[in-house]
Design a protein around this motif. Structure first.
Motif, short mmCIF file in Angstrom:
data_model
loop_
_atom_site.label_atom_id
_atom_site.label_comp_id
_atom_site.label_asym_id
_atom_site.label_seq_id
_atom_site.Cartn_x
_atom_site.Cartn_y
_atom_site.Cartn_z
N SER A 36 -19.83 42.75 50.55
CA SER A 36 -19.67 41.66 51.38
C SER A 36 -19.46 41.88 52.73
CB SER A 36 -18.15 40.88 50.90
OG SER A 36 -17.06 41.67 51.29
N LEU A 37 -19.74 40.57 53.51
CA LEU A 37 -19.44 40.78 55.04
C LEU A 37 -17.97 41.37 55.35
CD1 LEU A 37 -20.98 37.45 56.62
CD2 LEU A 37 -22.02 39.88 56.44
N ASP A 74 -25.05 33.98 61.05
CA ASP A 74 -26.07 33.36 59.88
C ASP A 74 -25.25 32.72 58.86
OD1 ASP A 74 -28.09 34.54 61.72
OD2 ASP A 74 -28.60 35.99 60.22
N ALA A 75 -24.19 32.94 58.38
CA ALA A 75 -23.37 32.56 57.31
C ALA A 75 -23.18 31.29 57.81
CB ALA A 75 -22.60 33.72 56.95
N ARG A 109 -30.42 38.82 53.67
CA ARG A 109 -30.42 37.74 52.97
C ARG A 109 -28.89 37.74 52.42
NH1 ARG A 109 -30.52 35.61 47.57
NH2 ARG A 109 -31.22 37.65 46.54
N LEU A 110 -28.03 36.50 52.46
CA LEU A 110 -26.85 36.51 52.21
C LEU A 110 -26.45 35.62 50.79
CD1 LEU A 110 -25.36 35.84 55.88
CD2 LEU A 110 -25.42 37.88 54.63
N TYR A 161 -23.90 42.41 43.53
CA TYR A 161 -24.40 42.89 44.95
C TYR A 161 -24.05 44.11 45.48
CZ TYR A 161 -25.88 37.96 44.43
OH TYR A 161 -26.61 36.77 43.76
N PRO A 183 -27.38 46.08 54.91
CA PRO A 183 -27.03 45.36 56.37
C PRO A 183 -27.89 45.63 57.33
CG PRO A 183 -25.08 46.66 55.22
CD PRO A 183 -26.48 46.98 54.25
N LEU A 210 -23.81 40.51 50.61
CA LEU A 210 -25.10 40.99 51.04
C LEU A 210 -26.22 41.09 49.82
CD1 LEU A 210 -23.60 43.21 53.64
CD2 LEU A 210 -25.03 41.48 54.33
N LEU A 258 -24.74 38.69 61.11
CA LEU A 258 -24.83 38.09 59.82
C LEU A 258 -23.75 36.90 59.61
CD1 LEU A 258 -25.38 41.33 57.79
CD2 LEU A 258 -27.09 39.52 58.48
N THR A 259 -22.62 37.30 60.32
CA THR A 259 -21.46 35.94 60.37
C THR A 259 -21.97 34.76 60.94
OG1 THR A 259 -19.79 37.61 60.44
CG2 THR A 259 -19.08 35.60 60.88
N VAL A 291 -18.80 35.93 50.96
CA VAL A 291 -20.19 36.08 51.60
C VAL A 291 -20.89 37.48 51.29
CG1 VAL A 291 -21.91 35.86 53.55
CG2 VAL A 291 -19.99 34.42 53.24
#
Length: 346
Positions: free
Chosen positions: A82-83, A101-102, A214-215, A78, A209, A205, A98-99, A203
């Motif tokens: 990562s986050l 969402d995760a 999508r994670l 990826y 970003p 990406l 995004l955090t 986690v």
């Protein structure tokens, strides 16, 4: 399939991770284990991705398993990182979205019911006690070796040996009657394991970003039973707080991690994460039937911190004693909070 190894990615001792390239030019991650314990971990990860991917279908948040064997696992690479890496930059708004969402995925997946839906009543009842004893056992093994023993018998100038601080701070676990109080805070049942090791470094990406990107969850864990991995989602919440909000900033301030892992503008604090999750619909639905989640969170943060002391001593890539001492200080403070909480609860 043969892969051309491009570079090695730093990781803990006992395993290796490589960025590699396929004959067609696609980039992949090749993970290899050098001990049976890590090999078992890779096998469980592959199984987790495939089983949970099938359960969730189009809602899957797991990577494709490109290849796996007894001691290796190949996953997509990826490129957007990562986050955790994203949190070292200036994009605080995107990191928050995004955090959230995760974390929402963690509690959404907790609501799924596999065909072999089993409440695991005995495991759920003993979940906290089992988790605490397992991490204490890891620390006991770490300090029984020559290096760990030397570390535990020394301390900062003018302070008693660390072993005294360790024994005082783990007394709540060694005392069976006292530890039993934690079971009253435990989950009434376990649910499908969304992650099991929910650090923001785990986690990924799958897209650039942006809100709604999508994670992908990697490096998963779970308690396997009836063909599925099971977990307490509050332990995942405890994990992100323990690592992202406490361990990583403390190690950065000690010079053991890059400084931006402590003070970057985008980095979320503990209060930020709690505000994000308590406003999420999937979490609110979960918490409505879990009256003890807030107290259990404190216990599980302590359990995560305790477990990391042994990890630092045995697998840290450098300065294990210094890193373990930093995490020990964090654990001791949290253990005091837990003892006060359990005294009040009991």
């Amino acid at each position: 399939m043969r892969y051309r190894l491009l570079r090695q990615i730093p990781t803990n001792r006992g395993r290796s991770v490589y960025l590699a390239e396929t004959p067609s030019g696609d980039r992949v991650l090749v993970k290899r284990a050098h001990t049976e314990a890590w090999a078992a971990d890779l096998r469980d990860q592959a199984r987790h991705f495939m089983v949970m991917g099938e359960l969730l279908g189009e809602r899957s948040i797991y990577p494709a398993v490109l290849e796996h064997s007894d001691d290796s696992l190949v996953l997509p690479f990826y490129e957007h990182g990562s986050l955790d890496e994203l949190s070292r930059g200036p994009s605080r708004c995107i990191v928050r979205v995004l955090t959230r969402d995760a974390l929402s995925h963690v509690f959404m997946i907790a609501g799924f019911r596999p065909p072999a839906d089993s409440p695991l009543p005995q495991v759920a009842r003993d979940y906290l006690a089992h988790a605490a004893r397992a991490r204490l056992g890891r620390l006991d093994r770490a300090v029984s070796g020559p290096e760990g023993c030397d570390w535990s018998r020394t301390s900062a100038a003018g302070q008693p040996p660390r072993i005294h601080e360790i024994e005082e701070s783990v007394a709540w676990i060694r005392d069976e009657a006292f530890l039993a109080r934690s079971c009253e805070l435990g989950p009434t049942r376990l649910v499908p394991a969304a992650h099991g090791d929910f650090g923001l470094n785990n986690v990924m990406l799958a897209e650039k970003p942006a809100a709604g990107a999508r994670l992908v969850f990697i490096d998963t864990r779970g308690i396997w039973c009836d063909g599925y991995p099971w977990w307490d989602p509050i332990m995942d919440l405890a994990t992100v707080i323990a690592f992202h909000c406490r361990i990583e900033p403390a190690l950065a301030r000690a010079g053991e991690l890059p400084g931006d892992m402590a003070d970057a503008a985008a980095r979320l604090r503990e209060a930020d994460i709690l505000r994000l999750i308590t406003g999420d619909a999937a979490f609110v639905a979960w918490a409505g039937s879990d009256e003890h989640w807030r107290k259990r969170l404190e216990v599980e943060i302590a359990i995560r911190l305790l477990g990391n002391i042994g990890v630092q001593l045995t697998t840290a890539p450098r300065n294990p004693g210094l890193r373990a001492a930093v995490v020990l200080g964090l654990y001791v403070r949290q253990a005091r909070r837990v003892v006060g909480l359990l005294n009040g609860h009991g």
